[in-house]
Design a protein around this motif. Structure first.
Motif, mmCIF file in Angstrom:
data_model
loop_
_atom_site.group_PDB
_atom_site.id
_atom_site.type_symbol
_atom_site.label_atom_id
_atom_site.label_comp_id
_atom_site.label_asym_id
_atom_site.label_seq_id
_atom_site.Cartn_x
_atom_site.Cartn_y
_atom_site.Cartn_z
ATOM 1 N N ILE A 36 -1.910 4.053 2.219
ATOM 2 C CA ILE A 36 -2.414 5.402 1.931
ATOM 3 C C ILE A 36 -3.926 5.297 1.724
ATOM 4 N N VAL A 37 -4.671 6.092 2.479
ATOM 5 C CA VAL A 37 -6.130 6.131 2.332
ATOM 6 C C VAL A 37 -6.505 7.539 1.879
ATOM 7 N N PRO A 38 -6.757 7.732 0.583
ATOM 8 C CA PRO A 38 -7.067 9.084 0.091
ATOM 9 C C PRO A 38 -8.550 9.412 0.215
ATOM 10 N N GLY A 39 -8.848 10.710 0.180
ATOM 11 C CA GLY A 39 -10.231 11.157 0.075
ATOM 12 C C GLY A 39 -11.097 10.892 1.288
ATOM 13 N N SER A 97 1.488 4.670 18.128
ATOM 14 C CA SER A 97 1.027 5.891 17.471
ATOM 15 C C SER A 97 -0.189 5.647 16.576
ATOM 16 N N LEU A 98 -0.387 4.426 16.133
ATOM 17 C CA LEU A 98 -1.580 4.069 15.377
ATOM 18 C C LEU A 98 -2.608 3.387 16.274
ATOM 19 N N ALA A 99 -2.147 2.595 17.218
ATOM 20 C CA ALA A 99 -3.070 1.892 18.120
ATOM 21 C C ALA A 99 -3.902 2.881 18.937
ATOM 22 N N ARG A 100 -3.273 3.984 19.363
ATOM 23 C CA ARG A 100 -3.974 4.948 20.225
ATOM 24 C C ARG A 100 -5.167 5.594 19.511
ATOM 25 N N VAL A 114 -11.147 -0.783 8.906
ATOM 26 C CA VAL A 114 -10.386 -1.803 8.183
ATOM 27 C C VAL A 114 -9.220 -1.169 7.432
ATOM 28 N N ALA A 115 -9.496 -0.073 6.724
ATOM 29 C CA ALA A 115 -8.454 0.568 5.913
ATOM 30 C C ALA A 115 -7.284 1.028 6.766
ATOM 31 N N THR A 116 -7.572 1.729 7.851
ATOM 32 C CA THR A 116 -6.494 2.306 8.659
ATOM 33 C C THR A 116 -5.733 1.255 9.457
ATOM 34 N N ARG A 158 11.800 3.010 -2.605
ATOM 35 C CA ARG A 158 12.854 2.571 -3.509
ATOM 36 C C ARG A 158 14.215 3.147 -3.137
ATOM 37 N N GLY A 159 14.205 4.391 -2.662
ATOM 38 C CA GLY A 159 15.471 5.023 -2.353
ATOM 39 C C GLY A 159 16.362 5.022 -3.570
ATOM 40 N N LEU A 160 17.542 4.534 -3.397
ATOM 41 C CA LEU A 160 18.477 4.446 -4.520
ATOM 42 C C LEU A 160 18.389 3.101 -5.216
ATOM 43 N N ASP A 161 17.527 2.213 -4.687
ATOM 44 C CA ASP A 161 17.424 0.860 -5.229
ATOM 45 C C ASP A 161 16.159 0.745 -6.075
ATOM 46 N N GLU A 162 16.303 0.721 -7.374
ATOM 47 C CA GLU A 162 15.157 0.659 -8.272
ATOM 48 C C GLU A 162 14.421 -0.671 -8.179
ATOM 49 N N ASP A 163 15.071 -1.700 -7.609
ATOM 50 C CA ASP A 163 14.437 -3.017 -7.509
ATOM 51 C C ASP A 163 13.699 -3.207 -6.190
ATOM 52 N N SER A 164 13.630 -2.176 -5.374
ATOM 53 C CA SER A 164 12.953 -2.292 -4.083
ATOM 54 C C SER A 164 11.482 -2.649 -4.280
ATOM 55 N N ASP A 165 10.947 -3.408 -3.338
ATOM 56 C CA ASP A 165 9.587 -3.924 -3.449
ATOM 57 C C ASP A 165 8.553 -2.819 -3.242
ATOM 58 N N LEU A 166 7.664 -2.649 -4.228
ATOM 59 C CA LEU A 166 6.566 -1.686 -4.098
ATOM 60 C C LEU A 166 5.280 -2.370 -3.640
ATOM 61 N N GLN A 167 5.314 -3.707 -3.572
ATOM 62 C CA GLN A 167 4.112 -4.466 -3.257
ATOM 63 C C GLN A 167 3.603 -4.181 -1.848
ATOM 64 N N ASP A 168 4.467 -3.663 -0.987
ATOM 65 C CA ASP A 168 4.064 -3.348 0.380
ATOM 66 C C ASP A 168 3.614 -1.906 0.532
ATOM 67 N N LEU A 169 3.367 -1.240 -0.596
ATOM 68 C CA LEU A 169 2.763 0.092 -0.601
ATOM 69 C C LEU A 169 1.366 -0.051 -1.193
ATOM 70 N N ALA A 170 0.347 0.253 -0.395
ATOM 71 C CA ALA A 170 -1.034 0.063 -0.848
ATOM 72 C C ALA A 170 -1.829 1.353 -0.733
ATOM 73 N N VAL A 171 -2.601 1.638 -1.768
ATOM 74 C CA VAL A 171 -3.552 2.745 -1.755
ATOM 75 C C VAL A 171 -4.939 2.108 -1.660
ATOM 76 N N LEU A 172 -5.642 2.342 -0.553
ATOM 77 C CA LEU A 172 -6.930 1.709 -0.307
ATOM 78 C C LEU A 172 -8.051 2.707 -0.573
#
Length: 642
Positions: free
Chosen positions: A593-596, A321-324, A615-617, A367-381
């Protein structure tokens, strides 16, 4: 050697690359297509066919690229005793070692701008004096120049990497017109000339000798020697004769003229040496150290010999779905592992607050219900990091931890600190800065104001006074003295803006910044137009942030609290990544996430603009979210909106 790991399943493309016996190979790879692993797999094949591992050079452009090579050797189960024999490193480190052998000494190598800040500032002062004597009014940088150091170093890297001056010809003479013809500012080239005179000493009868080297300088210095009419070596003592049987160059999309000059001579001197280059031409960003797509395209064949070109199209990073749409955007074949599932979202977001809601929803989902879930794999470029001010502010208010990569947080941006200092003085409020922030705010204010203190001699002594002043002393004595010593037009603007601010009315904030003339002041202390644009964006963001506060005093109180919160943040705390697109190269994240991505701001015709979007996408593994304003979708999104 036995392994408990599940053996890797090699594709036909990877097998073809490994089996190819051409002496010149370029692998044209897609993002996430296991480029480095394929290079390691091919190196293992060379060794199986009898190549001596001690005579295989495995080169990359960056330190992370070297670590990727090392990880790939482990991944393919290459025996450790063989890995230890391989010569793995960056091109820059390789060139530094060859120069050390040639020069007979180890030259100091600096990696941080602050390490050579004084050398650049000294070069600014000398360049200004000489430029004003020959071309009055053409040197644009005012004051000490401290705020321009990082931007100048990045431009130096681009000029040296592209070898722009050398390629202009031996009769190149620096003038405002010749600088414009070369595509750089007269000020930048003037400072570079003086900086190089300081960096390299000329010894009587013994040629030149580098005093120190910054990032990229070893490659540049070696490349200059290689094209010299009178090199300090003979063919028999050539510094690039290393007995190499094979050169494998990963991250070839970052190749510039300096690197290619070394590479070309390396293959020439080491007769019979084979070459494998691996890269993605759509990741070439020319502004980064002078990288040039020429080498991934026709350049290699024109300059060396026509290579065998082999594809690496199957991406392991993301699903179909992204490769296409990415393949459609890049106009090239793109396939994905069928077991890999990804999703693409295109959302409308007209304001920074609406972008925040997208980021907030993503963080909540992770995070869901887990407040300790890793946010490091969420990036805003971000294409324009100056636009991040409001987003950062909202993240702080929402108590969402984040880190900035490739740019300063708005709390540390010099123009924001400068305005904070002026506002604090104007409304006569004390203790509006923490210890570390105060030092940065004093320096930023001095840089924007300009001037040297009477009786203190020069800029170095003035800086010492600025740095040692307490907040009260700076406000009451140092700043007024600086305002008396700077240009009259500058002091008039600043004093006028402070008079407006003394009413403590947040409604006057737009009038205050207009009276200050931040754009004009910025052009005095920065060289690059992109820096000026980022300052304009950050001030616009600060104006929008200010609307949420009842007074100037309450805004300053809030910013001070944010300073303390940022300092108290645990280094181990999981944080959302806010990054420039350039700094995300080579990385990947679960959710990007690529805003703007708007018409008029992220849809330019330059190759760099297009490649930045690519690169971003292509950094996303599982989910890509792209936002645009209503009715302003960039033409880059056409493939993603079908």
């Amino acid at each position: 050697m036995t392994s408990s790991r599940v053996p890797l399943k090699w594709t036909d493309e990877q097998k073809d690359i490994r089996a190819c016996k051409s002496d010149r190979i370029i692998v044209e790879a897609n993002a996430g297509a296991a480029k480095t692993t394929t290079a390691a797999f091919t190196i293992a094949g060379l060794i199986e066919r009898g190549a001596n591992p001690k005579k295989i050079l495995s080169l990359s452009f960056t330190e992370p690229g070297v670590k990727a090579f090392e990880a790939a050797f482990t991944r393919i189960d290459l025996p450790r005793e063989i890995v230890r024999q391989l010569r793995v490193g960056t091109v820059e480190d390789f060139c530094a070692k060859r120069l050390e052998r040639l020069e007979g000494i180890r030259v100091r190598r600096d990696k941080r701008p602050e390490d050579i800040r004084e050398a650049v500032i000294d070069a600014i002062a000398t360049a200004r004096e000489r430029a004003e004597a020959r071309f009055p009014g053409e040197f644009s940088l005012h004051g000490e120049g401290g705020l321009a150091v990082e931007g100048l170093l990045e431009e130096f890297g681009q000029i040296k990497g592209s070898m722009a001056i050398q390629r202009a010809g031996e009769y190149f003479s620096l003038t405002p017109q010749s600088a414009s013809d070369l595509g750089f500012s007269f000020t930048t080239l003037s400072v570079l000339r003086e900086y190089e005179r300081e960096r390299i000493a000329f010894l009587d009868g013994e040629g030149e000798q580098a005093r120190f080297r910054y990032q990229g300088d070893a490659t540049y210095d070696l490349a200059r020697l290689l094209i010299s009419d009178d090199p300090p070596f003979s063919w028999e003592s050539h510094p690039l004769w290393v007995g190499a049987e094979a050169v494998v160059f990963d991250e070839m999309h970052d190749c510039n003229w300096a690197i290619f000059t070394v590479l070309k001579k390396l293959l020439e001197v080491n007769d019979g040496c084979t070459f494998l280059g691996v890269g993605d031409r759509d990741q070439v960003i020319h502004a980064r150290d002078g990288a040039d797509s020429y080498f991934m395209k026709d350049g290699f064949g024109i300059e060396i010999s026509e290579p065998k070109r082999l594809p690496l199209t199957l991406t392991h990073r993301f699903g179909e779905s992204l490769a296409r749409p990415l393949g459609s955007f890049a106009s090239k074949a793109y396939t994905a592992n069928k077991d890999r599932k990804s999703a693409v979202e295109v959302k409308v977001a007209n304001t920074a607050e609406e972008v925040l809601h997208v980021v907030e929803d993503a963080a909540r989902s992770r995070r869901g219900l887990d407040e300790d879930s890793d946010l490091q794999d969420l990036a805003v470029l971000l294409r324009h990091p100056g636009n991040a001010v409001e987003l950062e502010h909202f993240l702080i208010v929402k108590s969402l931890p984040y880190e900035t990569v490739g740019f300063r947080s708005f709390l540390e941006r010099p123009e924001v600190l400068f305005i904070r200092m002026l506002l604090a003085v104007a409304v006569d409020l004390q203790a509006k800065f923490g210890t570390e922030t105060l030092l940065a705010a004093k320096r930023a204010t001095w840089q924007f104001v300009g001037g040297t203190l009477p009786g203190e001699g020069d800029a170095v002594e003035t800086e010492q006074v600025v740095d040692s002043a307490s907040e009260e002393n700076f406000r009451s004595f140092v700043l007024p003295r600086l305002l008396r010593e700077t240009e009259h037009s500058v002091s008039e603007r600043i004093l006028g803006a402070m008079a407006l601010a003394s009413n403590n009315s947040i409604a006057d904030f737009p009038k205050i910044t207009a009276a200050l003339g931040v754009n004009e002041l910025t052009r005095r202390v920065f060289v690059r137009s992109s820096d000026v644009e980022e300052v304009e964006s950050s001030i616009a963001g600060l104006l929008n942030v200010a609307k949420r506060y009842a007074s100037i005093n309450s805004l300053l109180d809030a910013l001070l609290q944010y300073d303390h919160a940022a300092k108290a943040r645990s280094q181990k705390e999981s944080r959302i990544v806010l990054s420039t697109i350039e700094s995300s190269k080579g990385l990947e994240f679960d959710h990007v996430i690529v805003p703007g991505v708007n018409a008029g701001s992220f849809d330019g015709n330059s190759p760099d603009e297009r490649n930045l979007f690519y690169v971003a996408t292509s950094r996303a593994r599982n989910l890509l979210t792209v936002t645009h304003a209503t009715g302003r979708a960039s033409r880059f999104l056409a493939s993603f909106l079908r």
